[in-house]
Motif scaffolding. Sequence first.
Motif, PDB file in Angstrom:
ATOM      1  N   LEU A 361       7.346 -36.245  -2.166  1.00 15.18           N
ATOM      2  CA  LEU A 361       6.242 -35.288  -2.229  1.00 15.18           C
ATOM      3  C   LEU A 361       6.442 -34.248  -3.327  1.00 15.18           C
ATOM      4  CD1 LEU A 361       5.626 -34.661   1.579  1.00 15.18           C
ATOM      5  CD2 LEU A 361       4.292 -36.099   0.028  1.00 15.18           C
ATOM      6  N   ALA A 362       7.677 -34.070  -3.772  1.00 16.96           N
ATOM      7  CA  ALA A 362       7.939 -33.102  -4.838  1.00 16.96           C
ATOM      8  C   ALA A 362       7.335 -33.533  -6.167  1.00 16.96           C
ATOM      9  CB  ALA A 362       9.450 -32.907  -4.990  1.00 16.96           C
ATOM     10  N   PHE A 363       6.898 -34.797  -6.261  1.00 12.16           N
ATOM     11  CA  PHE A 363       6.402 -35.315  -7.540  1.00 12.16           C
ATOM     12  C   PHE A 363       4.907 -35.631  -7.491  1.00 12.16           C
ATOM     13  CE2 PHE A 363      10.914 -36.104  -7.264  1.00 12.16           C
ATOM     14  CZ  PHE A 363      11.367 -35.689  -8.506  1.00 12.16           C
ATOM     15  N   VAL A 364       4.201 -35.091  -6.499  1.00  8.18           N
ATOM     16  CA  VAL A 364       2.767 -35.387  -6.384  1.00  8.18           C
ATOM     17  C   VAL A 364       1.896 -34.188  -6.745  1.00  8.18           C
ATOM     18  CG1 VAL A 364       3.186 -37.110  -4.596  1.00  8.18           C
ATOM     19  CG2 VAL A 364       2.617 -34.777  -3.926  1.00  8.18           C
ATOM     20  N   TRP A 365       2.510 -33.052  -7.112  1.00 13.49           N
ATOM     21  CA  TRP A 365       1.708 -31.870  -7.426  1.00 13.49           C
ATOM     22  C   TRP A 365       0.914 -32.133  -8.704  1.00 13.49           C
ATOM     23  CZ3 TRP A 365      -0.131 -28.086  -4.801  1.00 13.49           C
ATOM     24  CH2 TRP A 365      -0.588 -26.921  -5.412  1.00 13.49           C
ATOM     25  N   PRO A 366      -0.429 -32.150  -8.607  1.00 13.02           N
ATOM     26  CA  PRO A 366      -1.249 -32.552  -9.759  1.00 13.02           C
ATOM     27  C   PRO A 366      -1.505 -31.396 -10.733  1.00 13.02           C
ATOM     28  CG  PRO A 366      -2.635 -32.189  -7.845  1.00 13.02           C
ATOM     29  CD  PRO A 366      -1.213 -31.940  -7.394  1.00 13.02           C
ATOM     30  N   ASP A 367      -1.969 -31.751 -11.914  1.00 14.82           N
ATOM     31  CA  ASP A 367      -2.313 -30.760 -12.923  1.00 14.82           C
ATOM     32  C   ASP A 367      -3.722 -30.213 -12.718  1.00 14.82           C
ATOM     33  OD1 ASP A 367       0.158 -31.078 -14.202  1.00 14.82           O
ATOM     34  OD2 ASP A 367      -0.593 -32.770 -15.387  1.00 14.82           O
ATOM     35  N   GLN A 368      -4.627 -31.025 -12.181  1.00 11.35           N
ATOM     36  CA  GLN A 368      -6.015 -30.625 -12.028  1.00 11.35           C
ATOM     37  C   GLN A 368      -6.205 -29.711 -10.820  1.00 11.35           C
ATOM     38  OE1 GLN A 368      -4.919 -33.733 -11.819  1.00 11.35           O
ATOM     39  NE2 GLN A 368      -5.528 -34.788 -13.709  1.00 11.35           N
ATOM     40  N   LEU A 369      -7.137 -28.785 -10.944  1.00 14.52           N
ATOM     41  CA  LEU A 369      -7.407 -27.847  -9.857  1.00 14.52           C
ATOM     42  C   LEU A 369      -7.910 -28.573  -8.616  1.00 14.52           C
ATOM     43  CD1 LEU A 369      -7.655 -24.995  -8.740  1.00 14.52           C
ATOM     44  CD2 LEU A 369      -9.943 -24.867  -9.775  1.00 14.52           C
ATOM     45  N   TRP A 370      -8.811 -29.534  -8.801  1.00 15.99           N
ATOM     46  CA  TRP A 370      -9.356 -30.232  -7.648  1.00 15.99           C
ATOM     47  C   TRP A 370      -8.276 -31.033  -6.929  1.00 15.99           C
ATOM     48  CZ3 TRP A 370      -8.772 -35.460  -7.448  1.00 15.99           C
ATOM     49  CH2 TRP A 370      -8.522 -36.133  -8.668  1.00 15.99           C
ATOM     50  N   GLY A 371      -7.326 -31.578  -7.693  1.00 10.87           N
ATOM     51  CA  GLY A 371      -6.238 -32.309  -7.075  1.00 10.87           C
ATOM     52  C   GLY A 371      -5.347 -31.399  -6.257  1.00 10.87           C
ATOM     53  N   ARG A 372      -5.080 -30.202  -6.782  1.00  9.02           N
ATOM     54  CA  ARG A 372      -4.255 -29.251  -6.048  1.00  9.02           C
ATOM     55  C   ARG A 372      -4.935 -28.803  -4.760  1.00  9.02           C
ATOM     56  NH1 ARG A 372      -1.797 -25.416 -10.929  1.00  9.02           N
ATOM     57  NH2 ARG A 372      -0.632 -27.106 -11.965  1.00  9.02           N
ATOM     58  N   VAL A 373      -6.253 -28.624  -4.833  1.00 11.01           N
ATOM     59  CA  VAL A 373      -7.001 -28.250  -3.622  1.00 11.01           C
ATOM     60  C   VAL A 373      -6.871 -29.343  -2.561  1.00 11.01           C
ATOM     61  CG1 VAL A 373      -9.299 -27.821  -2.679  1.00 11.01           C
ATOM     62  CG2 VAL A 373      -8.617 -26.757  -4.849  1.00 11.01           C
ATOM     63  N   GLY A 374      -6.963 -30.595  -2.996  1.00 11.85           N
ATOM     64  CA  GLY A 374      -6.826 -31.703  -2.054  1.00 11.85           C
ATOM     65  C   GLY A 374      -5.443 -31.767  -1.426  1.00 11.85           C
ATOM     66  N   VAL A 375      -4.410 -31.592  -2.239  1.00 14.30           N
ATOM     67  CA  VAL A 375      -3.035 -31.613  -1.723  1.00 14.30           C
ATOM     68  C   VAL A 375      -2.826 -30.478  -0.724  1.00 14.30           C
ATOM     69  CG1 VAL A 375      -0.612 -31.310  -2.336  1.00 14.30           C
ATOM     70  CG2 VAL A 375      -2.063 -32.798  -3.713  1.00 14.30           C
ATOM     71  N   LEU A 376      -3.290 -29.289  -1.074  1.00 13.46           N
ATOM     72  CA  LEU A 376      -3.122 -28.142  -0.181  1.00 13.46           C
ATOM     73  C   LEU A 376      -3.910 -28.319   1.115  1.00 13.46           C
ATOM     74  CD1 LEU A 376      -3.185 -25.185  -2.734  1.00 13.46           C
ATOM     75  CD2 LEU A 376      -1.222 -26.115  -1.495  1.00 13.46           C
ATOM     76  N   ALA A 377      -5.070 -28.996   1.026  1.00  9.88           N
ATOM     77  CA  ALA A 377      -5.844 -29.261   2.241  1.00  9.88           C
ATOM     78  C   ALA A 377      -5.073 -30.189   3.176  1.00  9.88           C
ATOM     79  CB  ALA A 377      -7.192 -29.870   1.872  1.00  9.88           C
TER      80      ALA A 377
END
Length: 462
Positions: A361-377
């Motif tokens: 999971l340490a390597f899934v943090w995305p560059d895009q804002l929408w991707g980060r929102v999805g991960v945080l959700a």
Amino acid sequence: MKWIKAGIIFLLTLVTVASFAPQDYGNPQQVTRLGLTLALSEGRVEIDRFAGLTVDIAHYEGHYYADKPPGLSMLAVPAVVATRAAIGVTEEMWPLTMQQVFLLMKAAIVSTTGLFGALAAALLYLLALRLGASEAGALLASCALAMGTPFLGWSTTFFAHVATGSVLLGAVALIVWAHDGGRGWVAPVLGLVLGFGLTIDLLAAPAVALVALFYVVDRREARLWRVIGGIVGGLVGLLPLLVYNQLAFDSPFRLGYSQVVGFEGMKQGLFGLTVPSPVVAVELLFGLCRGLLPLAPILLLVPVGWVVMWKRPELRSLTVVGIGVAACFLLLNASYFYWNGGSSTGPRHLVAMLPVLALALAFVWPDQLWGRVGVLALLGLSMFFAGAMTVVEVMADERIPAPLLDPILVGVFSPEGLSGMARMLVPWLGFAALALLRPSGPERHQLAARPLDAPLEVKLEK
């Protein structure tokens, strides 16, 4: 800064576990382990006094013994001895009051599974940074493990799964940190760690063998010393188990599982292990009764992390280890006669694989804002489920068809459930505050995991 953050992660996790432990301290498996701890503190190995309080026992030559490996009970002895002295419990006092059992069980849990779980969360953060993950990715992995999976709930129990998973993560970290070379002590220490891991939980044997193989073949030079040193250390780590077996069952190689009372399914195959069932494997991952992913949807991103790691040649061998550890525990659980774990919210036998899985999971943090929102959700939903499980019910009755729905999501909105979730806000806000602290990137000294036969590469980033 990274060491300060790791210390805060450790404290947040340990305090959270201490505030919710013990869970269902009358559970038979926990009673058995505590009974052995008390017996060891009195210089005995039989638990005859607890025979009427638990069904998880072994019977041999007229005495009752714990049917579990003794490692976790052994580790709890110092804390339980200190607690006994503090509350005035002597060997002659029997039966114990519920308050005394509560305090002794709490001391045993916090000093073993709680401590191991907190160390694993902090170590995961440091290891992820060392492997080249971003600050946000490392914190994501640590928070997901500590607060967003059943690892949290089972850290508040006197079961072996959390300690086993923490040992495996510690062994992987030891191998990674040994890449600097010139460390002849690594082989025996690694063997000791993995050997004692089996003294805690024998079901970890395939995963232990995989991690040991990873170390042996990781570099070509000094391979013979790695094998010899690892074997010597492993035997030392196994020694407590062998001595216990000799004292209890008159043979270092006779296990408590072979003398178990009841549980006829344990007589099938190898102590209940037969052939993996695909149907059971699907249930363990996706089912409403014992499924892991409904309880921790953040783990849906683990395969994504493995893909990212595989694309980096220096992390491929570690990716194989992660996939292999997951396969070991899933296949073992799917082949076990008592696969549902009895009283259990989620698949408790899979909890031991979570620390190694969470590294991806340490390597899934995305560059895009929408991707980060999805991960945080996904992380937020997982944290809510894990918190609700810890507050309401870690050991759901095996007859309940969908524990996440009822009693957990029903009970979490009761006055008691809401009060417990309010306490859970403290570690949640603590991890959120860590994310706002200045990144520790400039202080990082990252050491990339290498391909099995690649030369050592140390990378310093500015």
